[in-house]
Write a protein that holds these residues in place. Sequence first.
Motif, PDB file in Angstrom:
ATOM      1  N   LEU A 197      12.236  26.112  36.147  1.00  0.00           N
ATOM      2  CA  LEU A 197      13.244  26.936  35.475  1.00  0.00           C
ATOM      3  C   LEU A 197      13.463  28.263  36.186  1.00  0.00           C
ATOM      4  O   LEU A 197      14.602  28.680  36.396  1.00  0.00           O
ATOM      5  CB  LEU A 197      12.855  27.162  34.018  1.00  0.00           C
ATOM      6  N   LYS A 198      12.388  28.924  36.576  1.00  0.00           N
ATOM      7  CA  LYS A 198      12.524  30.236  37.227  1.00  0.00           C
ATOM      8  C   LYS A 198      13.372  30.144  38.489  1.00  0.00           C
ATOM      9  O   LYS A 198      14.284  30.954  38.678  1.00  0.00           O
ATOM     10  CB  LYS A 198      11.154  30.817  37.563  1.00  0.00           C
ATOM     11  N   SER A 249       8.898  37.341  31.658  1.00  0.00           N
ATOM     12  CA  SER A 249       9.507  36.234  30.919  1.00  0.00           C
ATOM     13  C   SER A 249      10.976  36.501  30.593  1.00  0.00           C
ATOM     14  O   SER A 249      11.652  35.654  30.022  1.00  0.00           O
ATOM     15  CB  SER A 249       8.726  35.954  29.625  1.00  0.00           C
ATOM     16  N   ILE A 271      11.921  33.644  27.931  1.00  0.00           N
ATOM     17  CA  ILE A 271      11.124  32.425  27.833  1.00  0.00           C
ATOM     18  C   ILE A 271       9.847  32.768  27.082  1.00  0.00           C
ATOM     19  O   ILE A 271       9.143  33.735  27.425  1.00  0.00           O
ATOM     20  CB  ILE A 271      10.772  31.887  29.233  1.00  0.00           C
ATOM     21  N   TYR A 272       9.560  31.981  26.053  1.00  0.00           N
ATOM     22  CA  TYR A 272       8.319  32.163  25.300  1.00  0.00           C
ATOM     23  C   TYR A 272       7.677  30.794  25.104  1.00  0.00           C
ATOM     24  O   TYR A 272       8.189  29.973  24.349  1.00  0.00           O
ATOM     25  CB  TYR A 272       8.585  32.839  23.954  1.00  0.00           C
ATOM     26  N   VAL A 273       6.611  30.539  25.814  1.00  0.00           N
ATOM     27  CA  VAL A 273       5.891  29.267  25.836  1.00  0.00           C
ATOM     28  C   VAL A 273       6.880  28.157  26.219  1.00  0.00           C
ATOM     29  O   VAL A 273       7.257  28.057  27.367  1.00  0.00           O
ATOM     30  CB  VAL A 273       5.155  28.984  24.516  1.00  0.00           C
ATOM     31  N   ASP A 274       7.332  27.340  25.268  1.00  0.00           N
ATOM     32  CA  ASP A 274       8.299  26.286  25.599  1.00  0.00           C
ATOM     33  C   ASP A 274       9.638  26.511  24.909  1.00  0.00           C
ATOM     34  O   ASP A 274      10.435  25.596  24.766  1.00  0.00           O
ATOM     35  CB  ASP A 274       7.738  24.905  25.269  1.00  0.00           C
ATOM     36  N   ASP A 275       9.888  27.739  24.491  1.00  0.00           N
ATOM     37  CA  ASP A 275      11.165  28.108  23.869  1.00  0.00           C
ATOM     38  C   ASP A 275      11.945  29.043  24.777  1.00  0.00           C
ATOM     39  O   ASP A 275      11.363  29.806  25.555  1.00  0.00           O
ATOM     40  CB  ASP A 275      10.939  28.811  22.522  1.00  0.00           C
ATOM     41  N   VAL A 276      13.251  28.987  24.655  1.00  0.00           N
ATOM     42  CA  VAL A 276      14.130  29.880  25.399  1.00  0.00           C
ATOM     43  C   VAL A 276      15.046  30.562  24.397  1.00  0.00           C
ATOM     44  O   VAL A 276      15.682  29.899  23.572  1.00  0.00           O
ATOM     45  CB  VAL A 276      14.966  29.104  26.435  1.00  0.00           C
ATOM     46  N   PHE A 318      18.170  20.484  32.811  1.00  0.00           N
ATOM     47  CA  PHE A 318      16.943  20.372  32.029  1.00  0.00           C
ATOM     48  C   PHE A 318      17.261  19.727  30.680  1.00  0.00           C
ATOM     49  O   PHE A 318      18.376  19.808  30.192  1.00  0.00           O
ATOM     50  CB  PHE A 318      16.323  21.754  31.780  1.00  0.00           C
ATOM     51  N   LYS A 342      17.046  21.166  23.694  1.00  0.00           N
ATOM     52  CA  LYS A 342      17.169  20.894  22.270  1.00  0.00           C
ATOM     53  C   LYS A 342      17.691  22.180  21.657  1.00  0.00           C
ATOM     54  O   LYS A 342      16.979  23.181  21.565  1.00  0.00           O
ATOM     55  CB  LYS A 342      15.825  20.513  21.662  1.00  0.00           C
TER      56      LYS A 342
END
Length: 76
Positions: free
Chosen positions: A2-3, A19, A34-39, A60, A63
């Motif tokens: 992603l980065k 992040s 970005i926080y863990v697996d959330d955007v 990507f 959801k």
Amino acid sequence: MLKSALLAWGFVNSKSDTSLFIYRNGHSIVLLLIYVDDVILTGNNKLLLTEFVTALDKRFALKYLDHLNYFLGISL
């Protein structure tokens, strides 16, 4: 990754928070956190946000959970 995709799309990684990614184009701005697996995505140009989400979804698996109501234990 992603980065690397964000950097290729013209985002800049924040120096104060790694992040946070920032995209500027004229008067338009997009902020992506970005926080863990959330955007978390926000900005001041709906069309630009829609175009970016579409491009992100092509690269990507996304959801989309609609508007942010709760983050880090805080109800917004």
